[in-house]
Enzyme design. Structure first.
Site, PDB file in Angstrom:
ATOM      1  N   ASP A   1       0.866  -1.189   0.000  1.00  0.00           N
ATOM      2  CA  ASP A   1       0.000   0.000   0.000  1.00  0.00           C
ATOM      3  C   ASP A   1       0.897   1.232   0.000  1.00  0.00           C
ATOM      4  O   ASP A   1       2.102   1.129   0.260  1.00  0.00           O
ATOM      5  CB  ASP A   1      -0.929   0.014   1.228  1.00  0.00           C
ATOM      6  CG  ASP A   1      -0.159   0.034   2.540  1.00  0.00           C
ATOM      7  OD1 ASP A   1       0.800  -0.746   2.681  1.00  0.00           O
ATOM      8  OD2 ASP A   1      -0.499   0.844   3.434  1.00  0.00           O
TER       9      ASP A   1
ATOM     10  N   GLU B   1      -0.036  -0.935   5.855  1.00  0.00           N
ATOM     11  CA  GLU B   1       1.044  -0.365   6.676  1.00  0.00           C
ATOM     12  C   GLU B   1       0.871   1.125   6.888  1.00  0.00           C
ATOM     13  O   GLU B   1       1.009   1.639   7.996  1.00  0.00           O
ATOM     14  CB  GLU B   1       2.407  -0.652   6.024  1.00  0.00           C
ATOM     15  CG  GLU B   1       3.586  -0.439   6.963  1.00  0.00           C
ATOM     16  CD  GLU B   1       4.139   0.975   7.019  1.00  0.00           C
ATOM     17  OE1 GLU B   1       4.959   1.261   7.897  1.00  0.00           O
ATOM     18  OE2 GLU B   1       3.744   1.835   6.196  1.00  0.00           O
TER      19      GLU B   1
HETATM   20  C1  MHS Z   1       0.719   4.704   9.661  1.00  0.00           C
HETATM   21  N1  MHS Z   1       1.696   5.258  10.528  1.00  0.00           N
HETATM   22  C2  MHS Z   1       1.419   6.089  11.547  1.00  0.00           C
HETATM   23  N2  MHS Z   1       2.534   6.354  12.182  1.00  0.00           N
HETATM   24  C3  MHS Z   1       3.522   5.720  11.553  1.00  0.00           C
HETATM   25  C4  MHS Z   1       3.011   5.043  10.509  1.00  0.00           C
HETATM   26  C5  MHS Z   1       3.767   4.196   9.543  1.00  0.00           C
HETATM   27  C6  MHS Z   1       4.611   4.906   8.544  1.00  0.00           C
HETATM   28  N3  MHS Z   1       5.567   3.980   8.083  1.00  0.00           N
HETATM   29  C7  MHS Z   1       5.327   6.116   9.120  1.00  0.00           C
HETATM   30  O1  MHS Z   1       6.392   5.976   9.679  1.00  0.00           O
HETATM   31  O2  MHS Z   1       4.832   7.208   8.963  1.00  0.00           O
HETATM   32  N1  BAL Z   2       9.482   3.956   5.434  1.00  0.00           N
HETATM   33  C1  BAL Z   2       9.092   4.247   6.799  1.00  0.00           C
HETATM   34  C2  BAL Z   2       7.824   3.570   7.180  1.00  0.00           C
HETATM   35  C3  BAL Z   2       6.746   3.993   6.270  1.00  0.00           C
HETATM   36  O1  BAL Z   2       6.476   5.190   6.128  1.00  0.00           O
HETATM   37  O2  BAL Z   2       6.180   3.169   5.547  1.00  0.00           O
HETATM   38 ZN    ZN Z   3       5.455   5.072   4.314  1.00  0.00          ZN
HETATM   39 ZN    ZN Z   4       6.892   1.957   4.152  1.00  0.00          ZN
END
Ligand code: MHS
Ligand code: BAL
Ligand code: ZN
Ligand code: ZN
Length: 475
Positions: A89, A154
């Site tokens: 996603d 994710e």
């Molecule tokens: C969905 N979400 C919310 N907080 C962190 C995330 C995951 C995402 N990978 C990020 O670091 O931004």
């Molecule tokens: N790449 C860091 C986690 C995310 O944003 O999917």
């Molecule tokens: Zn991301």
């Molecule tokens: Zn990611």
């Protein structure tokens, strides 16, 4: 697999608008998961699509979650088993956000492949698949058993995933030796890195409402308490101009900085000008490497992400919005606790709000949260990855942490008790979540080689470890 075919598949994947945040695109996420499953099946992998049920949106609507991929290739008891986690996603993207190219049309400019998901995380997932495929194409034995756990939620907080990991711990994970995630970036545009920690995150929604309908600001402006004014005041009370979070108690449980850790920061190569250039921002809150890295990796930060319900289109709409929802999050670090953090924030916002004597309704909620993650860099998995990096890039990796969050990383570690490692292949200027997200052709191809080299190193190391344990048991 030929580079041409590798590019073609990435183009095909980027073309799917698998945005897990906007409800109307949920079908595209499911389609993307199915496409990934097809790709895995085509290389002989056994794929299981696990149903995750549905989740409730803030407006009460129920929305189906995309299925989760659990897959495996090879079951040789002599070989170690490596499980790869990734997500297909993406963050939302629209051309109007300021993209120079269409976000869903992978476009190559000067060796860079621009498109939403190119680096986060479709490119790395495909690089892993390509690495497996290259053994098959060369008719070489794959030296490890492989498992895959690929999700489609994710970017929305890995909804439904923790439950499955608990459920599958005695089955799918029982014979897994190592878990590898490749969902972050190097610290530099050129030097490879190995990641042993991420921050966590608590996401907050702050709703302020005055009534059922928006109002004319000429007919009602000046005689009511406006929700937006309350909300802006609440949001403005969260951090000061030096970036310090103003919520009482937030820093209480932050791990104290040891001399050993300080030395780790000193040893890191970090080009501040390059990092600034990548962001397009001229001045940072801090000027030294140590301050910048520690504030990204080992201190919490608070970011305000948006306001729902506020008029945001071009032009002037002279309205008083009846209901506005502010969104912010706190990136947490060891040893902060999610539920303590939640209470501190809710209490603080209620206090600030009560001082305003506003008759409006305040509602604070926590739609998603995730723990920080830290791994042991002395684990054999890290040794194998260092060797693989040295083979492919001819240099040692920078040992780094990451300011972003992989919601499931710590859960993997806590529940399965397996070694978890993050092995990024994207460069620091890949602009994740931004309007010019890309992966370079070079990193995509070298990343594929890196994963193939990792399979070989893990197999070698595993053999040595087994031999050593056999000699100790026979002695
Ligand atoms: C969905 N979400 C919310 N907080 C962190 C995330 C995951 C995402 N990978 C990020 O670091 O931004
Ligand atoms: N790449 C860091 C986690 C995310 O944003 O999917
Ligand atoms: Zn991301
Ligand atoms: Zn990611």
């Amino acid at each position: 697999m030929s580079p041409k075919l590798q590019m073609f598949t990435l183009k095909e994947w980027v073309a799917v608008e698998s945005d897990s945040i906007q409800p109307e695109l949920r079908q595209e996420v499911t389609r993307m998961v199915e496409l990934t499953a097809d790709r895995l099946r085509a290389m002989g992998t056994t794929v299981e699509l696990v149903k995750l049920g549905s989740h409730k949106l803030p407006d009460g609507q129920s929305l189906p979650l995309p299925p989760l991929i659990l897959a495996e290739l090879g079951k040789d008891p002599q070989k170690p088993t490596v499980c790869f986690y990734g997500h297909v996603d993406v963050q939302p993207a629209k051309k109007e956000d300021g993209w120079k190219t269409d976000p869903y049309t992978l476009t190559e400019i000067d060796g860079n492949l621009y498109g939403r998901g190119a680096t986060d995380n479709k490119g790395p997932v495909l690089a892993w698949i390509n690495a497996v495929e290259s053994f098959r194409a060369l008719k070489l034995d794959i030296p490890v058993n492989l498992k895959f756990i690929i999700e489609g939620m994710e970017e929305a907080g890995s909804l439904g995933l923790e439950e499955i990991i608990k459920k599958e711990n005695q089955r799918f994970f029982s014979d897994v030796d190592y878990i590898v995630i490749s969902d972050n970036l190097w610290l530099s545009n050129r030097k490879p890195a190995l990641t042993y920690g991420t921050r966590g995150n608590i996401c907050f929604s702050v709703e302020v409402r005055c009534g059922e309908r928006d109002l004319h600001s000429g007919s009602f402006g000046g005689i009511i308490h406006e929700p937006m004014t309350d909300l802006i005041a609440l949001l403005d009370s969260l951090v000061d101009t030096s970036g310090r979070i103003l919520i009482p108690g937030v820093y209480d449980d932050v791990a104290s900085l040891t001399e050993e850790e300080k030395k780790l920061y000193e040893a890191i190569e970090f080009d501040l000008e390059e990092y600034k250039n990548n962001s397009g921002v001229k001045k940072f809150l801090y000027d030294t490497k140590e301050e910048i890295l520690s504030h990204l990796w080992r201190y919490p930060s608070l970011s305000i992400h948006g306001i729902e319900g506020a008029f945001h289109e071009p032009g002037i709409k002279t309205v008083i919005p009846a209901k506005v929802i502010g969104k912010f999050s706190i990136r947490q670090v060891p040893h902060m606790d999610i539920s303590i953090g939640e209470h501190q924030v809710i209490k603080y916002l209620e206090d600030v709000f009560s001082k305003r004597n506003s008759p409006n309704k305040l509602k604070v909620s926590v739609p998603i949260s995730a723990m920080p993650w830290v791994a042991d860099i002395n684990d054999p998995l890290y040794t194998a990855a260092r060797m693989a990096i040295k083979t492919v890039f001819g240099q040692d990796p920078e040992m780094i942490r990451d300011g972003a969050t992989i919601p499931i990383a710590q859960t993997f570690q806590n529940i399965t008790r397996k070694s978890v490692m993050m092995l990024p292949i994207g460069a620091a200027d890949d602009a994740e979540h931004s309007q010019k997200e890309k992966i370079s052709r070079h990193n995509y191809i070298q990343g594929t080689k890196l994963f193939a080299a990792l399979f070989l190193e893990i197999a070698k190391l595993h053999g040595q470890l087994q031999e050593a344990s056999n000699t100790t048991t026979t002695n």
